[in-house]
Design a protein around this motif. Sequence first.
Motif, PDB file in Angstrom:
ATOM      1  N   TYR A   1     -25.727  47.516  -7.757  1.00 59.36           N
ATOM      2  CA  TYR A   1     -26.295  48.622  -8.533  1.00 59.36           C
ATOM      3  C   TYR A   1     -25.309  49.175  -9.561  1.00 59.36           C
ATOM      4  O   TYR A   1     -24.098  49.083  -9.378  1.00 59.36           O
ATOM      5  CB  TYR A   1     -26.636  49.819  -7.632  1.00 59.36           C
ATOM      6  CG  TYR A   1     -27.358  49.499  -6.350  1.00 59.36           C
ATOM      7  CD1 TYR A   1     -28.746  49.575  -6.285  1.00 59.36           C
ATOM      8  CD2 TYR A   1     -26.651  49.138  -5.198  1.00 59.36           C
ATOM      9  CE1 TYR A   1     -29.419  49.308  -5.095  1.00 59.36           C
ATOM     10  CE2 TYR A   1     -27.327  48.873  -4.011  1.00 59.36           C
ATOM     11  CZ  TYR A   1     -28.700  48.951  -3.960  1.00 59.36           C
ATOM     12  OH  TYR A   1     -29.357  48.687  -2.785  1.00 59.36           O
TER      13      TYR A   1
ATOM     14  N   GLY B   1     -35.341  44.439   0.504  1.00 65.43           N
ATOM     15  CA  GLY B   1     -36.127  45.472  -0.149  1.00 65.43           C
ATOM     16  C   GLY B   1     -37.015  44.787  -1.182  1.00 65.43           C
ATOM     17  O   GLY B   1     -36.532  44.036  -2.026  1.00 65.43           O
TER      18      GLY B   1
ATOM     19  N   GLY C   1     -15.791  52.120   4.058  1.00 63.20           N
ATOM     20  CA  GLY C   1     -16.278  51.581   5.322  1.00 63.20           C
ATOM     21  C   GLY C   1     -15.833  52.435   6.474  1.00 63.20           C
ATOM     22  O   GLY C   1     -15.130  53.425   6.284  1.00 63.20           O
ATOM     23  N   PHE C   2     -16.250  52.053   7.685  1.00 68.55           N
ATOM     24  CA  PHE C   2     -15.754  52.785   8.854  1.00 68.55           C
ATOM     25  C   PHE C   2     -14.951  51.875   9.781  1.00 68.55           C
ATOM     26  O   PHE C   2     -14.861  52.093  10.977  1.00 68.55           O
ATOM     27  CB  PHE C   2     -16.857  53.578   9.565  1.00 68.55           C
ATOM     28  CG  PHE C   2     -18.138  52.845   9.804  1.00 68.55           C
ATOM     29  CD1 PHE C   2     -18.408  52.278  11.032  1.00 68.55           C
ATOM     30  CD2 PHE C   2     -19.091  52.741   8.789  1.00 68.55           C
ATOM     31  CE1 PHE C   2     -19.599  51.612  11.263  1.00 68.55           C
ATOM     32  CE2 PHE C   2     -20.284  52.067   9.005  1.00 68.55           C
ATOM     33  CZ  PHE C   2     -20.535  51.503  10.243  1.00 68.55           C
TER      34      PHE C   2
ATOM     35  N   VAL D   1     -23.138  40.386   0.076  1.00 68.79           N
ATOM     36  CA  VAL D   1     -23.973  39.530  -0.764  1.00 68.79           C
ATOM     37  C   VAL D   1     -23.089  38.572  -1.543  1.00 68.79           C
ATOM     38  O   VAL D   1     -21.931  38.874  -1.839  1.00 68.79           O
ATOM     39  CB  VAL D   1     -24.898  40.326  -1.728  1.00 68.79           C
ATOM     40  CG1 VAL D   1     -25.860  41.212  -0.958  1.00 68.79           C
ATOM     41  CG2 VAL D   1     -24.114  41.126  -2.726  1.00 68.79           C
TER      42      VAL D   1
ATOM     43  N   GLY E   1     -28.863  44.313  -3.769  1.00 74.26           N
ATOM     44  CA  GLY E   1     -27.742  45.084  -3.220  1.00 74.26           C
ATOM     45  C   GLY E   1     -26.583  45.252  -4.201  1.00 74.26           C
ATOM     46  O   GLY E   1     -25.432  45.413  -3.799  1.00 74.26           O
TER      47      GLY E   1
ATOM     48  N   LYS F   1     -25.342  37.497   6.427  1.00 75.95           N
ATOM     49  CA  LYS F   1     -25.428  38.223   7.703  1.00 75.95           C
ATOM     50  C   LYS F   1     -24.965  37.352   8.873  1.00 75.95           C
ATOM     51  O   LYS F   1     -24.598  37.870   9.905  1.00 75.95           O
ATOM     52  CB  LYS F   1     -26.867  38.678   7.973  1.00 75.95           C
ATOM     53  CG  LYS F   1     -27.407  39.715   7.001  1.00 75.95           C
ATOM     54  CD  LYS F   1     -26.779  41.095   7.158  1.00 75.95           C
ATOM     55  CE  LYS F   1     -27.416  42.094   6.201  1.00 75.95           C
ATOM     56  NZ  LYS F   1     -26.583  43.279   5.995  1.00 75.95           N
TER      57      LYS F   1
ATOM     58  N   LYS G   1     -21.537  47.367  12.783  1.00 75.67           N
ATOM     59  CA  LYS G   1     -22.514  46.572  12.034  1.00 75.67           C
ATOM     60  C   LYS G   1     -22.041  45.120  12.073  1.00 75.67           C
ATOM     61  O   LYS G   1     -21.013  44.810  12.643  1.00 75.67           O
ATOM     62  CB  LYS G   1     -22.629  47.098  10.594  1.00 75.67           C
ATOM     63  CG  LYS G   1     -23.230  48.496  10.529  1.00 75.67           C
ATOM     64  CD  LYS G   1     -23.549  48.923   9.116  1.00 75.67           C
ATOM     65  CE  LYS G   1     -24.694  48.175   8.491  1.00 75.67           C
ATOM     66  NZ  LYS G   1     -26.010  48.760   8.781  1.00 75.67           N
TER      67      LYS G   1
HETATM   68  N1  GDD Z   1     -19.460  52.433   4.186  1.00 75.04           N
HETATM   69  C1  GDD Z   1     -20.647  52.220   4.732  1.00 75.04           C
HETATM   70  N2  GDD Z   1     -21.173  53.154   5.569  1.00 75.04           N
HETATM   71  N3  GDD Z   1     -21.294  51.093   4.423  1.00 75.04           N
HETATM   72  C2  GDD Z   1     -22.513  50.909   4.954  1.00 75.04           C
HETATM   73  C3  GDD Z   1     -23.112  51.826   5.841  1.00 75.04           C
HETATM   74  C4  GDD Z   1     -22.380  53.022   6.156  1.00 75.04           C
HETATM   75  O1  GDD Z   1     -22.814  53.871   6.928  1.00 75.04           O
HETATM   76  N4  GDD Z   1     -24.316  51.349   6.196  1.00 75.04           N
HETATM   77  C5  GDD Z   1     -24.476  50.177   5.546  1.00 75.04           C
HETATM   78  N5  GDD Z   1     -23.370  49.898   4.815  1.00 75.04           N
HETATM   79  C6  GDD Z   1     -23.128  48.753   3.921  1.00 75.04           C
HETATM   80  C7  GDD Z   1     -23.279  47.396   4.598  1.00 75.04           C
HETATM   81  O2  GDD Z   1     -22.016  46.890   5.001  1.00 75.04           O
HETATM   82  C8  GDD Z   1     -23.852  46.550   3.478  1.00 75.04           C
HETATM   83  O3  GDD Z   1     -22.823  46.055   2.635  1.00 75.04           O
HETATM   84  C9  GDD Z   1     -24.680  47.552   2.669  1.00 75.04           C
HETATM   85  O4  GDD Z   1     -24.139  48.834   2.963  1.00 75.04           O
HETATM   86  C10 GDD Z   1     -26.174  47.544   2.995  1.00 75.04           C
HETATM   87  O5  GDD Z   1     -26.318  47.506   4.390  1.00 75.04           O
HETATM   88  P1  GDD Z   1     -27.651  47.961   5.160  1.00 75.04           P
HETATM   89  O6  GDD Z   1     -27.931  49.367   4.825  1.00 75.04           O
HETATM   90  O7  GDD Z   1     -27.468  47.574   6.575  1.00 75.04           O
HETATM   91  O8  GDD Z   1     -28.837  47.127   4.513  1.00 75.04           O
HETATM   92  P2  GDD Z   1     -29.142  45.554   4.534  1.00 75.04           P
HETATM   93  O9  GDD Z   1     -27.906  44.789   4.247  1.00 75.04           O
HETATM   94  O10 GDD Z   1     -29.951  45.183   5.713  1.00 75.04           O
HETATM   95  O11 GDD Z   1     -30.120  45.449   3.286  1.00 75.04           O
HETATM   96  C11 GDD Z   1     -29.753  46.001   2.035  1.00 75.04           C
HETATM   97  O12 GDD Z   1     -29.241  44.998   1.208  1.00 75.04           O
HETATM   98  C12 GDD Z   1     -30.164  43.976   0.822  1.00 75.04           C
HETATM   99  C13 GDD Z   1     -29.436  43.037  -0.096  1.00 75.04           C
HETATM  100  O13 GDD Z   1     -28.443  42.368   0.575  1.00 75.04           O
HETATM  101  C14 GDD Z   1     -30.991  46.668   1.446  1.00 75.04           C
HETATM  102  O14 GDD Z   1     -30.612  47.471   0.365  1.00 75.04           O
HETATM  103  C15 GDD Z   1     -32.015  45.637   1.010  1.00 75.04           C
HETATM  104  O15 GDD Z   1     -33.031  46.247   0.262  1.00 75.04           O
HETATM  105  C16 GDD Z   1     -31.380  44.584   0.135  1.00 75.04           C
HETATM  106  O16 GDD Z   1     -32.351  43.582  -0.166  1.00 75.04           O
END
Ligand code: GDD
Length: 411
Positions: free
Chosen positions: A183, A152, A57-58, A116, A181, A258, A13
Amino acid sequence: KTVAVIMMGGPTKGTRFRPLSFNLAKPLFPLAGQPMVHHPILACKKIPDLAQVYLIGFYEEKEFSLYISALSNDLKVPVRYLREDKPHGSAGGLYNFQDLLMEDDPTDIVVLNCDVCCSFPLTAMLEAHRKHGGIGTLLVKKVSKEVASEFGELVADTKTGELLHYAEKPETFVSDFINCGVYVFTPEIFNAIKNVSSSKHEISSLRRMSSFEALHTATNSRAMQADFVRLDQDILTPLAGKKKLYTFETNDFWEQIKTPGMSLRCSSLYLAQYRVTMPELLASGDGNRSPTIIGDVFIHRSAKVHPTAKLGPNVSVSANARVGPGARLIGCIILDDVEIKENAVVMHSIVGWKSTLGKWARVQGGGDYNAKLGITILGEDVAVEDEVVVVNCIVLPHKTLNISVQDEIIL
Ligand code: GDD
């Protein structure tokens, strides 16, 4: 008791963060002189009944081990890194470690996205969460209509704050209130994730029965996998309107990190926050051996800045950097071991680890944090020779620039 979880993602990511994430996990990139993840950790520390902070994390463990051991000494916060073997999604990642997260028998679980930048009003969120008695509370913010679709989008009851409708990055406009982001959940969230995971499992086994479908649909795509569950579309969307989720609005600063451009913006937001919360971290410019300081500036104690240099506003200088006589720095992040020679200028730029700027060199960006080439980024170990001017460029690691360049990505 409360436990806090920071979702860190992993090396596959955060690709938009290149070239700054080539050699360093994005959560460790310094904003206002502290690793990105350090800011939410400090916020968690203020939670009165906090038992543990978990980073999930991974990334490989060793990427964080140095940081975590330094942190535990400095802050006395129990912080632990939990590594996923593969991405499970933001909710699947939590679920994967349910047993560990529940070890302290917490009543509440704070979950934060690592990328964030905000004031993290966690204690106030926890209070609100305990009052309404739902299973989750989301931090939300009103943003401009134009940018809302990057996040979102949600609708909440204006009186009770109940989450009524949730759409993740919708194509057509839903609302200018967005999910930040951040909760708070009760342990019941694990049941909700489990239910989603089981129904995904059922769907995928049904699909597997039909060979036509198996061939022609993305049955095996990640979103369909039973152990891949996203907090937003898989959990928030179906639970909206069921008196289970509530919103908590912030009017404070909030940004998502990002891109390198946004890291520069967020660095200045955190510097401004230091003014209120930790002014001792900001350079004062007092004393006859100190450089001229304008506005919010962070200088690592091991950095050497010549007294005739002028820094600020919004400048952060990392460990062992050297800033020479007459240099001028505005709106920039200077990373570890950088050398800036005399009379060089850096504006709206990030200068990567071990880079050097020659005499009278000039590295600058236009300052548009959202544009692709709105700031200049020098990757690790870039050399800008004497008098060379670099404007609005991304320069990949280990390059030497001996002629001036503008609006280019230098590979
Ligand atoms: N450990 C882990 N494993 N963390 C993850 C994984 C996973 O498989 N996938 C995502 N994350 C972490 C990312 O590093 C980030 O901190 C968070 O989870 C959300 O990442 P994403 O799922 O890629 O969503 P996003 O960042 O595009 O959007 C999310 O966050 C926004 C706020 O910053 C959504 O929830 C949006 O609705 C929100 O507005």
